[in-house]
Enzyme design. Sequence first.
Site, PDB file in Angstrom:
ATOM      1  N   GLN A  84      13.052 -13.358  33.368  1.00 14.30           N
ATOM      2  CA  GLN A  84      12.560 -14.713  33.606  1.00 14.30           C
ATOM      3  C   GLN A  84      11.261 -14.710  34.425  1.00 14.30           C
ATOM      4  O   GLN A  84      11.053 -15.537  35.308  1.00 14.30           O
ATOM      5  CB  GLN A  84      13.632 -15.547  34.297  1.00 14.30           C
ATOM      6  CG  GLN A  84      14.713 -16.049  33.369  1.00 14.30           C
ATOM      7  CD  GLN A  84      14.155 -16.946  32.271  1.00 14.30           C
ATOM      8  OE1 GLN A  84      13.186 -17.670  32.471  1.00 14.30           O
ATOM      9  NE2 GLN A  84      14.778 -16.900  31.099  1.00 14.30           N
ATOM     10  N   SER A  85      10.382 -13.790  34.115  1.00 14.40           N
ATOM     11  CA  SER A  85       9.136 -13.640  34.859  1.00 14.40           C
ATOM     12  C   SER A  85       8.150 -14.778  34.599  1.00 14.40           C
ATOM     13  O   SER A  85       7.774 -15.040  33.457  1.00 14.40           O
ATOM     14  CB  SER A  85       8.479 -12.307  34.481  1.00 14.40           C
ATOM     15  OG  SER A  85       7.180 -12.218  34.988  1.00 14.40           O
ATOM     16  N   ASN A  86       7.711 -15.433  35.674  1.00  9.66           N
ATOM     17  CA  ASN A  86       6.610 -16.392  35.568  1.00  9.66           C
ATOM     18  C   ASN A  86       5.317 -15.662  35.224  1.00  9.66           C
ATOM     19  O   ASN A  86       4.462 -16.187  34.511  1.00  9.66           O
ATOM     20  CB  ASN A  86       6.400 -17.120  36.900  1.00  9.66           C
ATOM     21  CG  ASN A  86       7.633 -17.838  37.371  1.00  9.66           C
ATOM     22  OD1 ASN A  86       8.214 -18.628  36.646  1.00  9.66           O
ATOM     23  ND2 ASN A  86       8.042 -17.584  38.608  1.00  9.66           N
TER      24      ASN A  86
END
Length: 345
Positions: A84-86
């Site tokens: 879930q990396s921005n």
Amino acid sequence: MSTPAYLTKLESIPKEKFLFGPSPISYLPNLTAVLGGKVKLYAKREDCNSGLAYGGNKVRKLEYLVADAKAKGCNTLVSVGGVQSNHTRAVTAVAVASGLKAVTVQEKWVPIDPPLYSETGNILLSRLMGGDVRLNQETFDIRHKKATEDAFKDVEAKGGKPYYIPAGASDHPLGGLGFTNWVVELAKQEKELGVFFDVVIVCSVTGSSHAGTVVGAVAEGRKRKIIGIDASGKPEATRNQVLKIARNTAALLDERLEIKEEDVILDDRFHAGIYGIPDDETIAAMKLAAQTDAFITDPVYEGKSMAGMIRLVKEGAIKEGSNVLYIHLGGQPALNAYSSYFPHA
């Protein structure tokens, strides 16, 4: 008055234009009142800084890195982050906007697997934009990773020219520039608003948002206090990386600019013991911000730094009468992958 050397150098370094302009500053009147009103709370909204896939702090940093990639004739951005990396969402966004390709290695940084965790939120946006998303079982670490090196070599083997961007666009020679310039931008806004922000609160994991802000504050010399809130669960590694990036950035801009160890403040009480998992204090802080000023944070980064700011105010650790500026780094898309932590919220 002559322009300071660091500003002259900063203005000379090429960058792309991915932001709308200065990110807006908003007052948080209800949260201020609920916490006693002895300090005024504001936010500078990096979550509202760009039209590229929800923006965020990484887009600000990537303005410099993409300019460098294009100058070197690269056609593919290669980077790494959690599922879930921005950051990897932002890398994919700026690649698309710049006519480049993106390969992102999405590692298992968070040891949980809620329903649809790898199908919603940031990773969904990366796929929607056509990014080459590669899932990997490596666990959380802010150091450079072999999986990214393998992806880099794969691009080369297929005839591409890759450009490597480390996690968070942080441990890179240009990684601290975006938030050094953020402080320059802030000073102009303060003049327009007629206010000085004594204290700045920033979440810290891979370190360059924190480091760049420290460099900007030291360079301007206005006694502004930068408080980093650790969300990595590995505060010693994060502190060392922030100091390293800050010193490298300062040296790039002006060799006379000195960053001391005491310039890096990192509060390690709010990381919940592990990266990517919120505890009760994180969730309570998120709910309070949302239910006072409709201020939405995420459980990985901003929820933890919000918890830090709230406790610092409640403890009286911030001098009465201060103007506190919370940097909202973005990251709300990840909230969609954490619905199991908010049953009937």
